[in-house]
Design a protein around this motif. Structure first.
Motif, PDB file in Angstrom:
ATOM      1  N   SER A 136      39.480  -5.496  -3.910  1.00 48.20           N
ATOM      2  CA  SER A 136      38.286  -5.502  -4.813  1.00 48.20           C
ATOM      3  C   SER A 136      38.114  -4.050  -5.630  1.00 48.20           C
ATOM      4  N   ARG A 137      38.896  -3.010  -5.301  1.00 46.46           N
ATOM      5  CA  ARG A 137      39.083  -1.965  -6.244  1.00 46.46           C
ATOM      6  C   ARG A 137      39.888  -2.293  -7.275  1.00 46.46           C
ATOM      7  N   SER A 172      40.181 -10.002 -17.848  1.00 45.40           N
ATOM      8  CA  SER A 172      39.155 -11.063 -17.225  1.00 45.40           C
ATOM      9  C   SER A 172      39.887 -11.280 -15.705  1.00 45.40           C
ATOM     10  N   CYS A 173      39.341 -10.852 -14.342  1.00 46.76           N
ATOM     11  CA  CYS A 173      39.990 -11.046 -13.214  1.00 46.76           C
ATOM     12  C   CYS A 173      38.906 -11.450 -12.172  1.00 46.76           C
ATOM     13  N   ALA A 174      39.576 -11.783 -11.081  1.00 48.61           N
ATOM     14  CA  ALA A 174      38.845 -12.184  -9.858  1.00 48.61           C
ATOM     15  C   ALA A 174      39.713 -11.765  -8.669  1.00 48.61           C
ATOM     16  N   SER A 175      39.396 -11.165  -7.720  1.00 53.21           N
ATOM     17  CA  SER A 175      39.904 -10.776  -6.416  1.00 53.21           C
ATOM     18  C   SER A 175      39.676 -11.993  -5.667  1.00 53.21           C
ATOM     19  N   ILE A 176      40.562 -12.422  -4.749  1.00 53.10           N
ATOM     20  CA  ILE A 176      40.358 -13.159  -3.580  1.00 53.10           C
ATOM     21  C   ILE A 176      40.891 -12.606  -2.432  1.00 53.10           C
ATOM     22  N   TYR A 217      45.671  -4.592   0.959  1.00 51.85           N
ATOM     23  CA  TYR A 217      44.298  -4.466   1.794  1.00 51.85           C
ATOM     24  C   TYR A 217      43.173  -5.302   0.919  1.00 51.85           C
ATOM     25  N   LYS A 218      42.240  -5.548   1.615  1.00 50.43           N
ATOM     26  CA  LYS A 218      40.984  -6.202   0.978  1.00 50.43           C
ATOM     27  C   LYS A 218      40.498  -5.212   0.095  1.00 50.43           C
TER      28      LYS A 218
END
Length: 109
Positions: free
Chosen positions: A87-88, A99-103, A82-83
């Motif tokens: 994000s969580r 170091s990270c990023a959600s898409i 899930y979106k």
């Protein structure tokens, strides 16, 4: 093939980018691409089935394993269903020092 035909009606000079497909060189030196589905041979894929409460500790263990020593610059993809979960996870991984990023669909790519 149907999607490609439809896309060609709307696109002008499209560029195809293949990820996970193998390039095949013909007998005359021409390049062709086998676009059948296949996993990229340079990407290791691992699936583990574990209890919900064990997921974060196991994820942390795996991230430490695959981001240490010679592998410290390796890139890792973590998929979420899930979106909101993506994000969580981004917040959790950041707190852990990664170091990270959600898409996902609600974010600018």
């Amino acid at each position: 093939a149907v999607i490609q035909k439809l896309a060609m009606e709307f696109m002008v000079n499209p560029i195809c980018i293949y990820v996970g497909f193998e390039s095949i060189v013909g007998s005359n030196g021409e390049n062709a691409v086998d676009d059948s589905l296949s996993a990229n041979k340079r990407v290791a894929q691992t699936v583990e089935v574990i209890d919900d409460r064990e997921r974060e500790p196991r994820l942390r263990e795996l991230l430490k394993k695959y981001t240490s020593g010679k592998r410290k610059n390796d890139r890792i993809l973590v998929f979420a269903l899930y979106k909101k979960e993506a994000s969580r996870l981004e917040g959790t991984l950041s707190r852990w020092g990664f170091s990270c990023a959600s898409i996902h669909g609600d974010k600018t790519q």
